[in-house]
Design an enzyme around this catalytic site. Structure first.
Site, mmCIF file in Angstrom:
data_model
loop_
_atom_site.group_PDB
_atom_site.id
_atom_site.type_symbol
_atom_site.label_atom_id
_atom_site.label_comp_id
_atom_site.label_asym_id
_atom_site.label_seq_id
_atom_site.Cartn_x
_atom_site.Cartn_y
_atom_site.Cartn_z
ATOM 1 N N ASP A 1 -70.380 -112.516 -82.453
ATOM 2 C CA ASP A 1 -70.865 -113.871 -82.757
ATOM 3 C C ASP A 1 -72.036 -113.869 -83.734
ATOM 4 O O ASP A 1 -72.909 -114.729 -83.682
ATOM 5 C CB ASP A 1 -71.287 -114.618 -81.475
ATOM 6 N N HIS B 1 -63.822 -117.124 -84.726
ATOM 7 C CA HIS B 1 -64.686 -117.280 -85.876
ATOM 8 C C HIS B 1 -64.726 -118.761 -86.199
ATOM 9 O O HIS B 1 -63.682 -119.404 -86.276
ATOM 10 C CB HIS B 1 -64.116 -116.564 -87.089
HETATM 11 P P1 GDP Z 1 -68.423 -114.742 -85.577
HETATM 12 O O1 GDP Z 1 -67.421 -114.531 -84.491
HETATM 13 O O2 GDP Z 1 -69.263 -113.525 -85.805
HETATM 14 O O3 GDP Z 1 -67.839 -115.294 -86.837
HETATM 15 O O4 GDP Z 1 -69.440 -115.827 -85.068
HETATM 16 P P2 GDP Z 1 -69.130 -117.268 -84.434
HETATM 17 O O5 GDP Z 1 -68.206 -118.001 -85.316
HETATM 18 O O6 GDP Z 1 -68.832 -117.157 -83.015
HETATM 19 O O7 GDP Z 1 -70.576 -117.885 -84.477
HETATM 20 C C1 GDP Z 1 -71.191 -118.185 -85.613
HETATM 21 C C2 GDP Z 1 -71.592 -119.653 -85.510
HETATM 22 O O8 GDP Z 1 -72.757 -119.883 -86.225
HETATM 23 C C3 GDP Z 1 -70.577 -120.580 -86.138
HETATM 24 O O9 GDP Z 1 -70.596 -121.814 -85.457
HETATM 25 C C4 GDP Z 1 -71.073 -120.730 -87.552
HETATM 26 O O10 GDP Z 1 -70.651 -121.915 -88.186
HETATM 27 C C5 GDP Z 1 -72.544 -120.739 -87.329
HETATM 28 N N1 GDP Z 1 -73.332 -120.156 -88.396
HETATM 29 C C6 GDP Z 1 -73.053 -119.058 -89.145
HETATM 30 N N2 GDP Z 1 -74.076 -118.785 -89.963
HETATM 31 C C7 GDP Z 1 -75.033 -119.724 -89.728
HETATM 32 C C8 GDP Z 1 -76.356 -119.937 -90.230
HETATM 33 O O11 GDP Z 1 -76.871 -119.214 -91.063
HETATM 34 N N3 GDP Z 1 -77.049 -120.997 -89.700
HETATM 35 C C9 GDP Z 1 -76.533 -121.811 -88.760
HETATM 36 N N4 GDP Z 1 -77.278 -122.815 -88.313
HETATM 37 N N5 GDP Z 1 -75.299 -121.638 -88.264
HETATM 38 C C10 GDP Z 1 -74.564 -120.597 -88.726
#
Ligand code: GDP
Length: 423
Positions: A12, A40
């Site tokens: 995440d 994701h």
């Molecule tokens: P992944 O499985 O590693 O892709 O992560 P997730 O999708 O579970 O969690 C990432 C969450 O954080 C998602 O809701 C993204 O839209 C959000 N996100 C990613 N980068 C950023 C950021 O720089 N700032 C903010 N506020 N949200 C972010």
């Protein structure tokens, strides 16, 4: 260029968002491990997409997406995910989506086994996502699993299903005292969900070799982070597959190839879903505030994530395990509300301080040593250049890269595609 984008922490980290961002420079995006046990989340022009099995490149029409042999695929879930995207106008064809015949099929039996085991474990449960991932990887190594290629050969599929269920029902019926899986029903499930996928099934290794020979650039997309790796993570609270960059060519279909670049995605603070040791964990109001600010609820399951400050020993270990050349720091904007930013700089284990990441019982006994850095106290989500960041935010980023000994090349300050700073 063969590049892997991998998680440095517990998962995440925002890998999907970084793959989405970087995929514009790549013609191929390949998933190489895991199943639909994580999600994701990607925002494209304010529209939200949650992907569980499909590579994040699927939202760019020019990218070819690969589901590699190292994956485990719940075909009903994949079919649903494809249908939902198609309904929103995302283009899907055997040209831009290629599924390895060698990937294992996760069956309803595996999901049931996962649930039965978590229930049996009760207070000692692993915090499984209950998507059948551990049972199907277990079956793969027991050499019982059905593979995607079996969907192309009806007689082989029937024979192998019969063998699998005969064995699986010994466990379900005599082990758990639960009803066994019905052969006809499972076969129907396989045929119904397999039929729409058949045109996409191929040898992804052959495709990748040709693509690489033609000069295409390949991006390998990991699911989960280094600390969930089956061998090097917080065992047994790990995933059941290899989440590390070194496995990317193997899990995608080109074991003889070497990666040229590994980008680690690291979060500006810590989150962890499910059970297991999480040394830097915050509780109470502080945790609630950070969880709210970061929207930390599981993309696949909706579960509230455990949260904590940035963890130096864990992240430095993650960087090392991934062999990261460069880091992308995500969610820096989330920390803007804090007057001071806590950082877990080391652990004490049995009274001895360490910056190394322990394992087993030592990890369970580890206690965090927390220091505080100055906060920046303003919204940074519209910053697009390094110099636009407040000095305290820049200092925090520089502190982290020094602590984990790896340069931070990207700083993400929001969920949208363009909300990042390239250094
Ligand atoms: P992944 O499985 O590693 O892709 O992560 P997730 O999708 O579970 O969690 C990432 C969450 O954080 C998602 O809701 C993204 O839209 C959000 N996100 C990613 N980068 C950023 C950021 O720089 N700032 C903010 N506020 N949200 C972010």
């Amino acid at each position: 260029m063969l590049t892997a984008i991998v998680g440095i922490n517990w998962g995440d980290e925002g890998k999907g968002r970084m793959v989405d961002l970087l995929s514009q420079e790549y013609q191929v995006v390949a998933r190489y491990q895991g199943g639909n046990n994580a999600g994701h989340t990607i925002y494209v022009e304010g529209e939200k997409f949650v992907l569980n099995l499909l590579p994040s490149g699927i939202l760019r029409p020019s990218v070819t997406n690969i589901l590699g042999p190292g994956m485990v695929i719940d075909i009903a879930h994949l079919r649903g995910e494809m249908e939902r995207l198609a309904a929103r106008g995302v283009k899907l064809s055997p040209e831009n989506l290629r599924i390895s015949g060698k990937a294992a099929i996760c069956l309803p039996a595996h999901v049931r086994q996962d649930c039965l085991e978590e229930e049996r474990l009760a207070g000692e449960k692993y915090g499984s996502t209950r998507r059948g991932i551990a049972p199907i990887y277990g079956d793969k190594y027991m050499k019982k699993a059905l593979r995607m290629e079996d969907l192309l050969e009806p007689q082989r599929l029937e024979r192998r299903l019969r063998q699998l269920l005969e064995w699986k029902n010994l466990l379900l019926e005599r082990g758990y005292g639960a009803p066994g899986e019905d052969y006809d029903e499972t076969l129907r499930w396989l045929r119904e969900n397999g039929a729409p996928l058949r045109p996409y099934i191929c040898d992804t290794g052959v495709y990748l070799e040709k693509a690489i020979a033609a000069g295409k650039d390949v991006l390998f997309e990991a699911q989960l982070g280094a600390l969930r790796d089956i061998d090097y993570g917080i065992y047994p609270f790990t995933s059941s597959s290899t989440t590390l960059a070194a496995y990317a060519p193997i899990g995608a279909g080109i074991p003889g190839r070497k990666l040229e670049r590994t980008i680690g995605v690291m979060k500006a603070y810590s989150t962890c879903v499910g059970e297991g040791p999480f040394t830097c964990e915050l509780f109470g109001e502080q945790a609630e505030a950070l969880r709210e600010a970061g929207g930390e609820y599981g993309a696949a399951t909706g579960r509230p994530r455990r949260v904590g400050p940035f963890d130096v020993p864990a992240s430095r270990y993650g960087v090392r395990m991934q062999g990261a050349d460069q880091l992308a720091l995500t969610k820096l904007d989330v920390l803007s509300f804090l007057p001071e930013i806590p950082v877990c700089t080391q652990y004490t284990v049995d009274g001895v301080s360490t910056q190394d990441f322990p394992s087993g019982g030592s990890l369970e006994r580890a206690r965090p040593v927390v220091e505080r850095l100055p906060g920046w106290g303003c919204d940074i989500s519209s910053c697009r250049r390094w110099e636009e960041l407040p000095a305290a935010a820049r200092r925090y980023v520089e502190y982290l890269e020094e602590a984990v000994r790896c340069p931070i090349g990207y700083v993400s300050v929001g969920a949208d595609r363009d909300a990042y700073i390239q250094r």
